[in-house]
Motif scaffolding. Structure first.
Motif, PDB file in Angstrom:
ATOM      1  N   ASP A 101      15.112  12.181 -12.626  1.00 21.97           N
ATOM      2  CA  ASP A 101      14.378  13.057 -11.770  1.00 21.97           C
ATOM      3  C   ASP A 101      12.878  13.176 -12.155  1.00 21.97           C
ATOM      4  O   ASP A 101      12.171  13.312 -11.437  1.00 21.97           O
ATOM      5  CB  ASP A 101      15.117  14.499 -11.767  1.00 21.97           C
ATOM      6  CG  ASP A 101      16.346  14.678 -11.224  1.00 21.97           C
ATOM      7  OD1 ASP A 101      16.861  13.632 -10.384  1.00 21.97           O
ATOM      8  OD2 ASP A 101      17.319  15.357 -11.394  1.00 21.97           O
ATOM      9  N   GLU A 102      12.760  13.236 -13.416  1.00 20.69           N
ATOM     10  CA  GLU A 102      11.397  13.469 -14.019  1.00 20.69           C
ATOM     11  C   GLU A 102      10.594  12.264 -13.821  1.00 20.69           C
ATOM     12  O   GLU A 102       9.687  12.275 -13.540  1.00 20.69           O
ATOM     13  CB  GLU A 102      11.489  14.057 -15.428  1.00 20.69           C
ATOM     14  CG  GLU A 102      10.227  14.487 -15.614  1.00 20.69           C
ATOM     15  CD  GLU A 102      10.161  15.349 -17.311  1.00 20.69           C
ATOM     16  OE1 GLU A 102       9.082  15.176 -17.849  1.00 20.69           O
ATOM     17  OE2 GLU A 102      11.141  15.817 -17.736  1.00 20.69           O
ATOM     18  N   LEU A 103      11.229  11.241 -13.885  1.00 23.53           N
ATOM     19  CA  LEU A 103      10.591   9.907 -13.812  1.00 23.53           C
ATOM     20  C   LEU A 103      10.210   9.646 -12.381  1.00 23.53           C
ATOM     21  O   LEU A 103       8.982   9.164 -12.057  1.00 23.53           O
ATOM     22  CB  LEU A 103      11.503   8.685 -14.004  1.00 23.53           C
ATOM     23  CG  LEU A 103      11.648   8.459 -15.546  1.00 23.53           C
ATOM     24  CD1 LEU A 103      12.936   7.643 -15.837  1.00 23.53           C
ATOM     25  CD2 LEU A 103      10.286   7.973 -16.160  1.00 23.53           C
ATOM     26  N   GLU A 104      11.115  10.100 -11.527  1.00 15.91           N
ATOM     27  CA  GLU A 104      10.644  10.092  -9.917  1.00 15.91           C
ATOM     28  C   GLU A 104       9.359  10.799  -9.635  1.00 15.91           C
ATOM     29  O   GLU A 104       8.556  10.482  -8.843  1.00 15.91           O
ATOM     30  CB  GLU A 104      11.787  10.409  -8.971  1.00 15.91           C
ATOM     31  CG  GLU A 104      12.894   9.462  -9.136  1.00 15.91           C
ATOM     32  CD  GLU A 104      13.960   9.640  -8.100  1.00 15.91           C
ATOM     33  OE1 GLU A 104      14.361  10.825  -7.854  1.00 15.91           O
ATOM     34  OE2 GLU A 104      14.830   8.628  -7.719  1.00 15.91           O
ATOM     35  N   VAL A 105       9.462  12.161 -10.152  1.00 12.78           N
ATOM     36  CA  VAL A 105       8.161  13.041 -10.087  1.00 12.78           C
ATOM     37  C   VAL A 105       6.865  12.271 -10.733  1.00 12.78           C
ATOM     38  O   VAL A 105       5.906  12.530  -9.894  1.00 12.78           O
ATOM     39  CB  VAL A 105       8.548  14.533 -10.842  1.00 12.78           C
ATOM     40  CG1 VAL A 105       7.232  15.342 -10.816  1.00 12.78           C
ATOM     41  CG2 VAL A 105       9.568  15.285 -10.139  1.00 12.78           C
TER      42      VAL A 105
ATOM     43  N   ASP B 183       0.776  -1.293  -0.046  1.00 14.52           N
ATOM     44  CA  ASP B 183      -0.077  -0.285   0.100  1.00 14.52           C
ATOM     45  C   ASP B 183       0.757   1.241  -0.113  1.00 14.52           C
ATOM     46  O   ASP B 183       0.439   2.349  -0.399  1.00 14.52           O
ATOM     47  CB  ASP B 183      -0.842   0.096   1.182  1.00 14.52           C
ATOM     48  CG  ASP B 183      -2.044  -1.117   1.339  1.00 14.52           C
ATOM     49  OD1 ASP B 183      -2.337  -1.559   0.002  1.00 14.52           O
ATOM     50  OD2 ASP B 183      -2.344  -1.512   2.295  1.00 14.52           O
ATOM     51  N   GLU B 184       1.912   1.277   0.648  1.00 11.62           N
ATOM     52  CA  GLU B 184       3.048   2.352   0.733  1.00 11.62           C
ATOM     53  C   GLU B 184       4.184   1.997  -0.090  1.00 11.62           C
ATOM     54  O   GLU B 184       4.467   0.937  -0.454  1.00 11.62           O
ATOM     55  CB  GLU B 184       3.472   2.543   2.090  1.00 11.62           C
ATOM     56  CG  GLU B 184       2.308   2.988   3.339  1.00 11.62           C
ATOM     57  CD  GLU B 184       1.781   4.208   2.880  1.00 11.62           C
ATOM     58  OE1 GLU B 184       2.549   5.307   2.494  1.00 11.62           O
ATOM     59  OE2 GLU B 184       0.521   4.423   2.762  1.00 11.62           O
ATOM     60  N   PRO B 185       5.003   3.181  -0.743  1.00 12.24           N
ATOM     61  CA  PRO B 185       6.053   2.844  -1.324  1.00 12.24           C
ATOM     62  C   PRO B 185       6.931   2.298  -0.554  1.00 12.24           C
ATOM     63  O   PRO B 185       7.307   2.609   0.662  1.00 12.24           O
ATOM     64  CB  PRO B 185       6.403   4.423  -1.882  1.00 12.24           C
ATOM     65  CG  PRO B 185       5.190   5.352  -1.755  1.00 12.24           C
ATOM     66  CD  PRO B 185       4.565   4.479  -0.689  1.00 12.24           C
TER      67      PRO B 185
ATOM     68  N   LEU C 282       1.096   0.867  -8.417  1.00 13.25           N
ATOM     69  CA  LEU C 282       0.724   1.617  -9.606  1.00 13.25           C
ATOM     70  C   LEU C 282       0.262   0.925 -10.946  1.00 13.25           C
ATOM     71  O   LEU C 282       1.108  -0.119 -10.830  1.00 13.25           O
ATOM     72  CB  LEU C 282       1.638   2.765  -9.761  1.00 13.25           C
ATOM     73  CG  LEU C 282       2.040   3.816  -8.575  1.00 13.25           C
ATOM     74  CD1 LEU C 282       3.089   4.788  -9.342  1.00 13.25           C
ATOM     75  CD2 LEU C 282       0.803   4.605  -8.394  1.00 13.25           C
ATOM     76  N   ASN C 283      -0.785   1.172 -11.225  1.00 13.16           N
ATOM     77  CA  ASN C 283      -1.063   0.891 -12.530  1.00 13.16           C
ATOM     78  C   ASN C 283       0.167   0.997 -13.617  1.00 13.16           C
ATOM     79  O   ASN C 283       0.006   2.179 -13.856  1.00 13.16           O
ATOM     80  CB  ASN C 283      -2.497   1.076 -13.115  1.00 13.16           C
ATOM     81  CG  ASN C 283      -2.898   0.336 -14.245  1.00 13.16           C
ATOM     82  OD1 ASN C 283      -2.262  -0.128 -14.958  1.00 13.16           O
ATOM     83  ND2 ASN C 283      -4.193   0.362 -14.280  1.00 13.16           N
TER      84      ASN C 283
ATOM     85  N   GLN D 281       0.304  10.016  -5.581  1.00  9.91           N
ATOM     86  CA  GLN D 281      -0.459  10.923  -4.798  1.00  9.91           C
ATOM     87  C   GLN D 281      -1.871  10.696  -5.389  1.00  9.91           C
ATOM     88  O   GLN D 281      -2.793  10.767  -4.403  1.00  9.91           O
ATOM     89  CB  GLN D 281       0.105  12.325  -4.881  1.00  9.91           C
ATOM     90  CG  GLN D 281       1.534  12.110  -3.987  1.00  9.91           C
ATOM     91  CD  GLN D 281       1.373  12.060  -2.588  1.00  9.91           C
ATOM     92  OE1 GLN D 281       0.430  12.318  -1.901  1.00  9.91           O
ATOM     93  NE2 GLN D 281       2.393  11.299  -1.971  1.00  9.91           N
ATOM     94  N   ALA D 282      -2.149  10.776  -6.588  1.00  8.71           N
ATOM     95  CA  ALA D 282      -3.457  10.757  -7.358  1.00  8.71           C
ATOM     96  C   ALA D 282      -4.083   9.188  -6.809  1.00  8.71           C
ATOM     97  O   ALA D 282      -5.296   9.323  -6.532  1.00  8.71           O
ATOM     98  CB  ALA D 282      -3.139  10.682  -8.873  1.00  8.71           C
ATOM     99  N   LEU D 283      -3.413   8.330  -6.746  1.00  4.24           N
ATOM    100  CA  LEU D 283      -3.910   6.985  -6.175  1.00  4.24           C
ATOM    101  C   LEU D 283      -4.577   7.038  -4.752  1.00  4.24           C
ATOM    102  O   LEU D 283      -5.523   6.713  -4.313  1.00  4.24           O
ATOM    103  CB  LEU D 283      -2.928   5.913  -6.489  1.00  4.24           C
ATOM    104  CG  LEU D 283      -3.450   4.440  -5.882  1.00  4.24           C
ATOM    105  CD1 LEU D 283      -4.798   3.990  -6.796  1.00  4.24           C
ATOM    106  CD2 LEU D 283      -2.403   3.276  -5.993  1.00  4.24           C
ATOM    107  N   LYS D 284      -3.512   7.693  -3.936  1.00 10.84           N
ATOM    108  CA  LYS D 284      -3.914   7.822  -2.545  1.00 10.84           C
ATOM    109  C   LYS D 284      -5.207   8.892  -2.409  1.00 10.84           C
ATOM    110  O   LYS D 284      -5.916   8.362  -1.533  1.00 10.84           O
ATOM    111  CB  LYS D 284      -2.753   8.441  -1.832  1.00 10.84           C
ATOM    112  CG  LYS D 284      -1.955   7.519  -1.340  1.00 10.84           C
ATOM    113  CD  LYS D 284      -0.570   8.060  -0.441  1.00 10.84           C
ATOM    114  CE  LYS D 284      -1.166   8.964   0.567  1.00 10.84           C
ATOM    115  NZ  LYS D 284      -0.070   9.716   1.471  1.00 10.84           N
TER     116      LYS D 284
END
Length: 114
Positions: free
Chosen positions: A97-101, A42-44, A69-70, A108-111
């Motif tokens: 860096d962009e991939l991590e974002v 459930d958590e990263p 994540l899907n 965050q959207a899933l949460k």
């Protein structure tokens, strides 16, 4: 990524936008027909970013970090960044860096959706 994932990404990158959407729709259908049998966190997970990480290794790490994540929702954005790095020479660290974002934004959207 394993060999099959690399092949899929290669085919995906060759398709038109309409073809990419069709492939994603079919992948979504298959995922519903053959769901994963493993429990998903459930958590990263806390997987640190190694120095001199490659873009492909970063995608693997981020996929393991965010197993909830899907991945088909991430495929288009990640494929575009891989293409920018491989075909246009965009700096690996900048792409990572962009991939991590992107992964964090999807998490965050899933949460907030739950």
């Amino acid at each position: 990524m394993n060999k099959l994932e690399n092949q899929l990404l290669d085919y995906f990158s060759r398709l038109s936008e309409e073809g990419r959407q069709s492939l994603l729709d079919y992948a979504r259908f298959l995922a519903q027909q053959y769901p994963a049998t493993q429990p998903v966190a459930d958590e990263p997970l806390d997987l640190p970013r190694p120095e001199d990480e490659t873009v492909i290794a970063a995608i693997k790490r981020l996929s393991r970090t965010y197993p909830m994540l899907n991945k088909d929702k991430l495929l288009h954005e990640t494929a575009d960044l891989v293409t920018e790095h491989m075909m246009r020479g965009r700096d690996a660290a900048e792409v990572i860096d962009e991939l991590e974002v992107i992964f964090e934004r999807h998490y965050q959207a899933l949460k907030h959706k739950e």
